[in-house]
Design a protein around this motif. Structure first.
Motif, PDB file in Angstrom:
ATOM      1  N   ASP A 136       0.851  -1.187   0.000  1.00  0.00           N
ATOM      2  CA  ASP A 136       0.000   0.000   0.000  1.00  0.00           C
ATOM      3  C   ASP A 136       0.886   1.236   0.000  1.00  0.00           C
ATOM      4  O   ASP A 136       1.855   1.322   0.776  1.00  0.00           O
ATOM      5  N   THR A 137       0.553   2.209  -0.840  1.00  0.00           N
ATOM      6  CA  THR A 137       1.333   3.440  -0.840  1.00  0.00           C
ATOM      7  C   THR A 137       1.217   4.172   0.494  1.00  0.00           C
ATOM      8  O   THR A 137       2.153   4.863   0.916  1.00  0.00           O
ATOM      9  N   ASN A 138       0.055   4.023   1.157  1.00  0.00           N
ATOM     10  CA  ASN A 138      -0.165   4.594   2.493  1.00  0.00           C
ATOM     11  C   ASN A 138      -0.908   3.573   3.345  1.00  0.00           C
ATOM     12  O   ASN A 138      -1.803   2.882   2.839  1.00  0.00           O
ATOM     13  N   TYR A 139      -0.536   3.494   4.611  1.00  0.00           N
ATOM     14  CA  TYR A 139      -1.253   2.618   5.536  1.00  0.00           C
ATOM     15  C   TYR A 139      -2.327   3.446   6.219  1.00  0.00           C
ATOM     16  O   TYR A 139      -2.051   4.215   7.145  1.00  0.00           O
ATOM     17  N   ILE A 140      -3.567   3.319   5.733  1.00  0.00           N
ATOM     18  CA  ILE A 140      -4.701   4.033   6.307  1.00  0.00           C
ATOM     19  C   ILE A 140      -5.403   3.085   7.260  1.00  0.00           C
ATOM     20  O   ILE A 140      -5.925   2.042   6.850  1.00  0.00           O
ATOM     21  N   TRP A 141      -5.416   3.438   8.535  1.00  0.00           N
ATOM     22  CA  TRP A 141      -6.063   2.581   9.522  1.00  0.00           C
ATOM     23  C   TRP A 141      -7.116   3.398  10.273  1.00  0.00           C
ATOM     24  O   TRP A 141      -6.813   4.332  10.984  1.00  0.00           O
ATOM     25  N   ARG A 142      -8.362   3.062   9.992  1.00  0.00           N
ATOM     26  CA  ARG A 142      -9.503   3.725  10.638  1.00  0.00           C
ATOM     27  C   ARG A 142      -9.465   5.233  10.456  1.00  0.00           C
ATOM     28  O   ARG A 142      -9.678   6.008  11.390  1.00  0.00           O
ATOM     29  N   GLY A 143      -9.163   5.615   9.200  1.00  0.00           N
ATOM     30  CA  GLY A 143      -9.184   7.022   8.831  1.00  0.00           C
ATOM     31  C   GLY A 143      -7.907   7.774   9.096  1.00  0.00           C
ATOM     32  O   GLY A 143      -7.780   8.934   8.691  1.00  0.00           O
ATOM     33  N   LEU A 144      -6.930   7.156   9.755  1.00  0.00           N
ATOM     34  CA  LEU A 144      -5.676   7.825  10.105  1.00  0.00           C
ATOM     35  C   LEU A 144      -4.575   7.358   9.155  1.00  0.00           C
ATOM     36  O   LEU A 144      -4.387   6.154   8.946  1.00  0.00           O
ATOM     37  N   ASN A 145      -3.844   8.325   8.567  1.00  0.00           N
ATOM     38  CA  ASN A 145      -2.737   8.005   7.669  1.00  0.00           C
ATOM     39  C   ASN A 145      -1.489   7.735   8.510  1.00  0.00           C
ATOM     40  O   ASN A 145      -0.765   8.643   8.897  1.00  0.00           O
ATOM     41  N   MET A 146      -1.232   6.445   8.775  1.00  0.00           N
ATOM     42  CA  MET A 146      -0.130   6.079   9.670  1.00  0.00           C
ATOM     43  C   MET A 146       1.245   6.295   9.042  1.00  0.00           C
ATOM     44  O   MET A 146       2.233   6.474   9.745  1.00  0.00           O
ATOM     45  N   GLY A 147       1.338   6.258   7.701  1.00  0.00           N
ATOM     46  CA  GLY A 147       2.631   6.437   7.044  1.00  0.00           C
ATOM     47  C   GLY A 147       2.600   5.881   5.636  1.00  0.00           C
ATOM     48  O   GLY A 147       1.571   5.405   5.143  1.00  0.00           O
ATOM     49  N   GLN A 148       3.751   5.909   4.967  1.00  0.00           N
ATOM     50  CA  GLN A 148       3.846   5.515   3.567  1.00  0.00           C
ATOM     51  C   GLN A 148       4.578   4.190   3.383  1.00  0.00           C
ATOM     52  O   GLN A 148       5.365   3.771   4.239  1.00  0.00           O
ATOM     53  N   HIS A 149       4.319   3.567   2.240  1.00  0.00           N
ATOM     54  CA  HIS A 149       5.022   2.368   1.786  1.00  0.00           C
ATOM     55  C   HIS A 149       4.899   1.230   2.801  1.00  0.00           C
ATOM     56  O   HIS A 149       5.852   0.848   3.469  1.00  0.00           O
ATOM     57  N   TRP A 150       3.683   0.689   2.868  1.00  0.00           N
ATOM     58  CA  TRP A 150       3.345  -0.387   3.804  1.00  0.00           C
ATOM     59  C   TRP A 150       3.373  -1.717   3.060  1.00  0.00           C
ATOM     60  O   TRP A 150       2.704  -1.879   2.034  1.00  0.00           O
ATOM     61  N   VAL A 151       4.137  -2.667   3.551  1.00  0.00           N
ATOM     62  CA  VAL A 151       4.219  -4.005   2.971  1.00  0.00           C
ATOM     63  C   VAL A 151       3.600  -4.979   3.964  1.00  0.00           C
ATOM     64  O   VAL A 151       3.911  -4.929   5.166  1.00  0.00           O
ATOM     65  N   ARG A 152       2.733  -5.867   3.489  1.00  0.00           N
ATOM     66  CA  ARG A 152       2.006  -6.747   4.400  1.00  0.00           C
ATOM     67  C   ARG A 152       1.905  -8.159   3.834  1.00  0.00           C
ATOM     68  O   ARG A 152       1.960  -8.376   2.623  1.00  0.00           O
TER      69      ARG A 152
END
Length: 301
Positions: A50-66
């Motif tokens: 994900d280019t951004n990790y959006i968790w419950r409306g909050l932009n936690m940061g960029q470049h999320w690998v899962r």
């Protein structure tokens, strides 16, 4: 001579007219292959970005690998002959990490904000026919220096979910109580699937969330909740609307590639945190609207 020839001919015709006894029929030249057995283990493994990790409306940061492994074990039912539906045990394990340090919550980039999260969840789901109801539990293990410096707590949520369909629209909603952080989160999701080809679909989706005493697992007296949030430790109100498009591509009978693009629009309490962060001299990146996207490869076993 003619009489012998005639008797031989009649004997041949009689033999040809005699029915074949069961079990003595010759094997067909092209036998029908037996139907393949369903050898699925009921497990799906996935890898995503994900280019951004959006968790419950909050932009936690960029470049999320899962990565994730999940499955479903049928406990009761299977044929639906009695109309009672199926009961299953659903489980999922997921791990994610940022590719590099993040400073969405750190003033002047002065702190290393790496972050990893492990989620372990399981629940019971029962299909009543018109709707499916689920009850589950998810444990969150937060790690990395964002967890240490912000700081963050781990999370433990009890969730009650409801899913149904209104014509072509799939509807799902859940209530989630984090007993570790004494925090509530409610969400409502809607999506529909539009077939483009036999292997490609378009899935528009939308999500809206509401929090009560919500802190996104940040410690109530920590630097984020107590500092950049302007002392607003417990947030109550609408969090964000997230909407976008998925494009599932069926690669074969077991593998699916799903790219997506979406937008996150903070609402109410979440949006107000941006102003509190700026007043405190902290970044407001986490609370701004953002266009993001990503891709998931999932394989069923």
């Amino acid at each position: 001579m003619k009489l012998n020839a005639l008797l031989k001919t009649l004997g041949f015709l009689a033999l040809a007219a005699t029915p074949v006894v069961a079990g003595t029929a010759p094997a067909p030249k092209n036998p029908i292959a037996p139907a393949p057995e369903n050898d699925d283990l009921g497990i799906t493994a996935s890898l995503g970005y994900d280019t951004n990790y959006i968790w419950r409306g909050l932009n936690m940061g960029q470049h999320w690998v899962r990565s994730a492994v999940e499955g479903s074990i049928l406990l009761i039912g299977g044929a639906n002959e009695d109309g009672a539906g199926n009961t299953s045990l659903d489980w999922k394990a997921q791990f994610g990490t940022f590719m590099g340090d993040q400073d969405s919550f750190m003033p002047n980039g002065g702190a290393d904000a790496s972050f990893q999260r492990l989620q372990l969840g399981a629940g019971i789901a029962h299909d009543f026919g018109p709707a499916t109801v689920s009850l589950g539990y998810t444990y969150y293990r937060n790690a990395g220096s964002l967890n240490r410096n912000a700081p963050m707590n781990d999370g433990g949520e009890v969730s009650l979910g409801l899913a149904t369909a209104l014509g072509p629209i799939d509807i799902a909603s859940s209530a989630n109580y984090d007993h570790i952080n004494d925090s509530w989160y409610f969400d409502f999701n809607a999506s529909t699937t539009i077939a483009i080809t036999d292997s490609i679909s378009l899935v528009p989706f939308a999500n809206v969330g509401y929090g009560h005493n919500l802190n996104w697992q940040f410690a109530r007296n920590g630097g984020v909740a107590g500092g950049s949030w302007g002392g607003l430790n417990n947030i109550t109100g609408w969090t964000a609307i997230t909407t976008g498009l998925q494009l599932p591509i069926k690669l074969n009978s077991r593998a699916t590639l799903t790219p997506y693009v979406a937008g996150n629009l903070p609402l109410g309490a979440t949006e107000n945190l941006g102003g509190a962060a700026r007043t405190a001299g902290a970044p407001d990146t986490a609370y701004k609207s953002v266009l993001f996207g990503g891709v998931t490869l999932s394989v069923r076993f």
